[in-house]
Scaffold this active site. Structure first.
Site, PDB file in Angstrom:
ATOM      1  CG  ASN A 168      -1.738   1.222   1.369  1.00 27.42           C
ATOM      2  OD1 ASN A 168      -1.797   2.041   0.443  1.00 27.42           O
ATOM      3  ND2 ASN A 168      -2.393   1.387   2.510  1.00 27.42           N
ATOM      4  CD1 TRP A 169       3.698   1.159  -2.788  1.00 25.51           C
ATOM      5  CD2 TRP A 169       3.452   2.147  -4.790  1.00 25.51           C
ATOM      6  NE1 TRP A 169       4.402   0.424  -3.703  1.00 25.51           N
ATOM      7  CE2 TRP A 169       4.282   1.006  -4.943  1.00 25.51           C
ATOM      8  CE3 TRP A 169       3.163   2.923  -5.916  1.00 25.51           C
ATOM      9  CZ2 TRP A 169       4.805   0.633  -6.172  1.00 25.51           C
ATOM     10  CZ3 TRP A 169       3.691   2.548  -7.144  1.00 25.51           C
ATOM     11  CH2 TRP A 169       4.502   1.418  -7.260  1.00 25.51           C
ATOM     12  CE  LYS A 170      -0.170   3.220   4.811  1.00 23.98           C
ATOM     13  NZ  LYS A 170      -0.078   3.305   6.249  1.00 23.98           N
ATOM     14  CG  HIS A 174      -5.801   1.942   5.221  1.00 26.89           C
ATOM     15  ND1 HIS A 174      -5.341   2.872   6.122  1.00 26.89           N
ATOM     16  CD2 HIS A 174      -4.803   1.036   5.056  1.00 26.89           C
ATOM     17  CE1 HIS A 174      -4.103   2.540   6.478  1.00 26.89           C
ATOM     18  NE2 HIS A 174      -3.753   1.433   5.845  1.00 26.89           N
ATOM     19  CD  GLU A 195      -2.864   5.545   6.811  1.00 26.12           C
ATOM     20  OE1 GLU A 195      -2.864   5.549   5.570  1.00 26.12           O
ATOM     21  OE2 GLU A 195      -1.935   5.047   7.487  1.00 26.12           O
ATOM     22  CD  GLU A 206      -3.341  -2.416   7.295  1.00 33.10           C
ATOM     23  OE1 GLU A 206      -2.220  -2.658   6.838  1.00 33.10           O
ATOM     24  OE2 GLU A 206      -3.964  -1.370   7.052  1.00 33.10           O
ATOM     25  N   GLY A 253       2.582   2.291  10.801  1.00 28.59           N
ATOM     26  CA  GLY A 253       3.565   3.372  10.654  1.00 28.59           C
ATOM     27  C   GLY A 253       4.271   3.733  11.938  1.00 28.59           C
ATOM     28  CB  SER A 272       5.368  -1.845  11.986  1.00 29.99           C
ATOM     29  OG  SER A 272       4.961  -0.523  12.281  1.00 29.99           O
ATOM     30  N   GLY A 322       2.878  -1.150   4.262  1.00 33.78           N
ATOM     31  CA  GLY A 322       2.881   0.278   3.936  1.00 33.78           C
ATOM     32  C   GLY A 322       4.293   0.743   3.592  1.00 33.78           C
ATOM     33  N   GLY A 323       4.935   1.432   4.544  1.00 32.78           N
ATOM     34  CA  GLY A 323       6.237   2.064   4.322  1.00 32.78           C
ATOM     35  C   GLY A 323       7.262   1.178   3.619  1.00 32.78           C
TER      36      GLY A 323
HETATM   37  P1  13P Z   1       3.109   0.427   7.662  1.00 30.19           P
HETATM   38  O1  13P Z   1       3.589  -0.874   7.052  1.00 30.19           O
HETATM   39  O2  13P Z   1       3.845   1.616   7.162  1.00 30.19           O
HETATM   40  O3  13P Z   1       3.015   0.322   9.140  1.00 30.19           O
HETATM   41  O4  13P Z   1       1.596   0.624   7.127  1.00 30.19           O
HETATM   42  C1  13P Z   1       0.700  -0.424   7.235  1.00 30.19           C
HETATM   43  C2  13P Z   1      -0.507  -0.092   6.440  1.00 30.19           C
HETATM   44  O5  13P Z   1      -1.260   0.800   6.801  1.00 30.19           O
HETATM   45  C3  13P Z   1      -0.738  -0.830   5.202  1.00 30.19           C
HETATM   46  O6  13P Z   1      -2.012  -0.595   4.711  1.00 30.19           O
END
Ligand code: 13P
Length: 256
Positions: free
Chosen positions: A9-11, A99, A101, A171, A177, A216, A237-238
């Site tokens: 997930n590149w956000k 998600h 967020e 999640e 994050g 994470s 994510g990251g």
């Molecule tokens: P991180 O891997 O950066 O913690 O993000 C997880 C996430 O929200 C994937 O959708």
């Protein structure tokens, strides 16, 4: 047997030039045998999708194109929104829905999320429905109760056969994050609870549905998470922004 799905997930990262470079570097880091054991998807910002579709199709890259969210209507006066029909036209096959967020920053309700899940399925794409508790909910011992409610509401009126082919991403909000991932045992406990809930409400779907863990995830913790019985993949994510690190996660078996 459920084939694991590892999704990036590149956000709100990577413009379309960076997206092209990233997918090409990722494809270069992976060999055809890597895809035998695992499905891979990348979920890019809307502005990247057309470019990524072209690269994936022209270069024959076996990575599924994913989106991060969408509206539930096909078209209409919804300024700024993108419809499932528009995504399907770009050969998007998986869409992240709900998600944390989106829930917490943009106020998406379980009702909105359910509309989106059904709209994505109606266009023959697969929703990745995200569920997870906040720190406060975990400290109050309400993790399973919260996750079960998100599942019940998010999957309202979804047919068993459609539930079976979907993906649920567990999640925990406190792990996103933050560098604090859930322990593999804690993540397994909740993913097992998710499967039990699916079994309860949608019976046979529980054997087929894929459950990812997200929060994470890195190359270093991917193998232990993937060893858990009810974890069928990862939502990253990251660490998915860096093709070298993301490819290590996809090759988690080699790190073990
Ligand atoms: P991180 O891997 O950066 O913690 O993000 C997880 C996430 O929200 C994937 O959708």
């Amino acid at each position: 047997m459920r084939k694991p799905l590892i999704s990036g997930n590149w956000k709100m990262h990577h413009n379309h030039f960076e997206a092209i470079q990233t997918i090409q570097r990722l494809a270069y880091a992976l060999s055809s045998s890597d895809y035998e054991n695992v499905d891979v998807s990348v979920h890019a910002p809307f502005t990247d999708l057309r470019s990524l579709q072209t690269v994936i199709e022209v270069d024959g890259i076996p990575i599924s194109l994913g989106a991060q969210h969408c509206h539930w209507e096909d078209k209409g006066a919804f300024t700024g929104e993108v419809s499932p029909e528009m995504l399907a036209k770009l050969n998007v096959s998986l869409v992240i829905v709900g998600h944390s967020e989106r829930r917490h920053i943009f106020g998406e309700s379980n009702e909105d999320i359910n509309r989106k899940v059904r709209a994505v399925i109606a266009k023959e794409m697969t929703p990745i429905l995200c569920v997870g508790e906040t720190t406060e909910e975990r400290e109050d011992g309400r993790t399973l109760e919260v996750v079960e409610k998100q599942l019940e509401d998010g999957l309202k009126e979804v047919k068993t056969s459609d539930v079976a082919s979907m993906v649920i991403a567990y999640e925990p909000v406190w792990a996103i994050g933050t560098g604090k991932n859930a322990t593999p045992e804690d993540a397994q406990e909740v993913c097992k609870g998710i499967r039990a809930k699916v079994e309860n409400a949608w019976k046979s779907a529980s054997e087929q549905i894929r459950i990812q863990y997200g929060g994470s995830v890195k190359g270093i913790n991917a193998p232990d998470l993937m060893k858990q019985k009810d974890i069928d993949g990862l939502l990253v994510g990251g660490a998915s922004l860096d093709p070298d690190e993301f490819s290590r996660i996809i090759k988690y078996r080699l790190l073990d």
